[in-house]
Design a protein around this motif. Sequence first.
Motif, PDB file in Angstrom:
ATOM      1  N   THR A 157     -15.185   3.125 -21.446  1.00  0.00           N
ATOM      2  CA  THR A 157     -15.045   4.510 -21.905  1.00  0.00           C
ATOM      3  C   THR A 157     -16.199   4.841 -22.837  1.00  0.00           C
ATOM      4  O   THR A 157     -16.607   4.005 -23.640  1.00  0.00           O
ATOM      5  N   ARG A 174     -18.272   1.258 -15.975  1.00  0.00           N
ATOM      6  CA  ARG A 174     -17.392   2.414 -15.871  1.00  0.00           C
ATOM      7  C   ARG A 174     -16.835   2.536 -14.457  1.00  0.00           C
ATOM      8  O   ARG A 174     -17.580   2.523 -13.476  1.00  0.00           O
ATOM      9  N   TYR A 175     -15.525   2.664 -14.365  1.00  0.00           N
ATOM     10  CA  TYR A 175     -14.892   2.887 -13.077  1.00  0.00           C
ATOM     11  C   TYR A 175     -15.050   4.350 -12.664  1.00  0.00           C
ATOM     12  O   TYR A 175     -15.026   5.254 -13.501  1.00  0.00           O
ATOM     13  N   THR A 177     -13.989   7.945 -11.471  1.00  0.00           N
ATOM     14  CA  THR A 177     -12.771   8.676 -11.844  1.00  0.00           C
ATOM     15  C   THR A 177     -11.721   8.623 -10.744  1.00  0.00           C
ATOM     16  O   THR A 177     -10.522   8.477 -11.004  1.00  0.00           O
ATOM     17  N   ASN A 178     -12.159   8.729  -9.486  1.00  0.00           N
ATOM     18  CA  ASN A 178     -11.220   8.737  -8.369  1.00  0.00           C
ATOM     19  C   ASN A 178     -10.546   7.391  -8.149  1.00  0.00           C
ATOM     20  O   ASN A 178      -9.538   7.305  -7.446  1.00  0.00           O
ATOM     21  N   LEU A 180      -9.302   5.601 -10.574  1.00  0.00           N
ATOM     22  CA  LEU A 180      -8.299   5.410 -11.609  1.00  0.00           C
ATOM     23  C   LEU A 180      -6.999   6.107 -11.242  1.00  0.00           C
ATOM     24  O   LEU A 180      -6.994   7.149 -10.586  1.00  0.00           O
ATOM     25  N   LYS A 181      -5.896   5.543 -11.716  1.00  0.00           N
ATOM     26  CA  LYS A 181      -4.618   6.204 -11.566  1.00  0.00           C
ATOM     27  C   LYS A 181      -4.543   7.377 -12.543  1.00  0.00           C
ATOM     28  O   LYS A 181      -5.344   7.510 -13.451  1.00  0.00           O
ATOM     29  N   LEU A 182      -3.543   8.202 -12.348  1.00  0.00           N
ATOM     30  CA  LEU A 182      -3.422   9.411 -13.163  1.00  0.00           C
ATOM     31  C   LEU A 182      -3.345   9.082 -14.651  1.00  0.00           C
ATOM     32  O   LEU A 182      -3.991   9.740 -15.480  1.00  0.00           O
ATOM     33  N   LYS A 185      -6.798   8.074 -15.909  1.00  0.00           N
ATOM     34  CA  LYS A 185      -7.685   9.233 -16.041  1.00  0.00           C
ATOM     35  C   LYS A 185      -7.378  10.013 -17.321  1.00  0.00           C
ATOM     36  O   LYS A 185      -8.276  10.379 -18.081  1.00  0.00           O
ATOM     37  N   SER A 186      -6.114  10.250 -17.562  1.00  0.00           N
ATOM     38  CA  SER A 186      -5.711  11.037 -18.732  1.00  0.00           C
ATOM     39  C   SER A 186      -6.084  10.313 -20.018  1.00  0.00           C
ATOM     40  O   SER A 186      -6.595  10.931 -20.959  1.00  0.00           O
ATOM     41  N   ARG A 188      -8.419   7.936 -20.507  1.00  0.00           N
ATOM     42  CA  ARG A 188      -9.869   7.888 -20.714  1.00  0.00           C
ATOM     43  C   ARG A 188     -10.413   9.254 -21.122  1.00  0.00           C
ATOM     44  O   ARG A 188     -11.270   9.360 -22.008  1.00  0.00           O
ATOM     45  N   GLY A 189      -9.919  10.309 -20.498  1.00  0.00           N
ATOM     46  CA  GLY A 189     -10.359  11.644 -20.875  1.00  0.00           C
ATOM     47  C   GLY A 189     -10.011  11.981 -22.313  1.00  0.00           C
ATOM     48  O   GLY A 189     -10.810  12.577 -23.043  1.00  0.00           O
TER      49      GLY A 189
END
Length: 483
Positions: A157, A174-175, A177-178, A180-182, A185-186, A188-189
Amino acid sequence: MASPNPGEIASRGILPGINLNTAQENDINTAHSKTGITSPTYSEYLTDIEDEEKARAIANEDLQGPRKQTYSGTVLVWLSFQATGIIYGDIGTSPLYVYSSTFSSQPTWEDLVGALSIIIWALTLIVTIKYCFIVLHADDDGQGGTFALYSLLTRYTNIAGRDPKENAGVRMQRYATNDLKLGGKSLRGFLEHSRISQFALQFVGVLGVSMVMADGVLTPAQSVLGAIQGIKVVNQDLGTPAIVGISCAILAVLFLIQPLGTTKIGTTFAPIVTVWLLFNFCAGIYNLAVHDYTVLKAFSPHYAFGYLVRNGSDGWKSLGGLLLAFTGVEALFADLGAFSKRAVQLSWLCLTYPCLLLAYIGQAAYISTDQTQSAYQNPFFNTVPPGSFYFSLVIAVLAAIVASQAMITSTFQLLNQIMRLSYFPHIKVVHTSRHFHDQVYMPMANWLLMVGTIVVTAVYNNVRCFRAAYSLLFEPVSNPTFN
């Protein structure tokens, strides 16, 4: 057109692969010889450029490549032996004072077995399961410790501000975004866009390192002072000034040998810790066979819960003494970079863990049948087998001195980590081993630790004075959010 000189070549960025013809090279060398210029010849200059580029390539490979080392066979056994001498001196000497720190009067059989049950399950759940099988897997490319977890998080991150000049030396993983699971994603964001969460993570990481470094000052002072105070068992006339003076001298010697490196110190200290642990193992078996074997019921957690329920608030307060059974457990993770996961696991599971279990069980077996009702006050020396008192005194003093090394090594490891992310001023780092590249020594940190430890020893001058400060540091460090 005039022939270019080496200074012009450097300023234009000409690569060493572009060679001038022989006539031009001879002109440069002849001009130098006529004018008496002592600057390097063209060939020497090209050699210097090649060496510099090779050094840069090696440095870049070291930054970008993996640092984790994996060992097997004889090397793994040797490294596990070193780990015994460095990591387990602190937690290994806890049988000297756990029961005396827990009870203020002769305990009943139920309370004694209840306390023993807490010790057994604390060593099993916190040290064996939590640290050996879970926490050691959360390494940052082979590095351990509280700040290594924050460093690991920054790889995946974008939460750490970096100098643009250093971005090329940072290896991000970095993985997409697609991928990652929901929930991922949330999270990390949120972390990447929340200044408050980033500051909180940085604060907790640096705070954990600071506490371990403070522990690096308190632990040597406490262990050495406690060891020298143990001599009063033989010589009651030994006064406080003499105890403090001897302790400070031993501490000075301990820090003076740090430049030898982790490998040499660990190999030297390991036999002492090994003999100490095996002696406790044998004494535990003896006491269990001769005295009260019924204390083995402590393996049932029922007695641990019963102890806390029966004693109420006093039982919870006594946990401050029982927690000392796994003091120094943070060194298992903090010193991971100097040894490796498999070496730490092997040395704990095959030697330290069974020896400590038998030590506490044997002491409880003796205390439960003690007619004088005073054995709990000095649980180690009062419970050693007949005829082994003086040997136990010598090995206990040596082991307590060695116990300081765990936190000293941890301090070097953690400082090395936080300097990589520029959270600490860069100071001199000496790599002390040709085989294990994360075994380091820091001269400035070593001398500052020595001064701090000697001052603390002289000011407090008694082990009892350390308990409040030590418990304040130990509890958050051994069970923090990161660790």
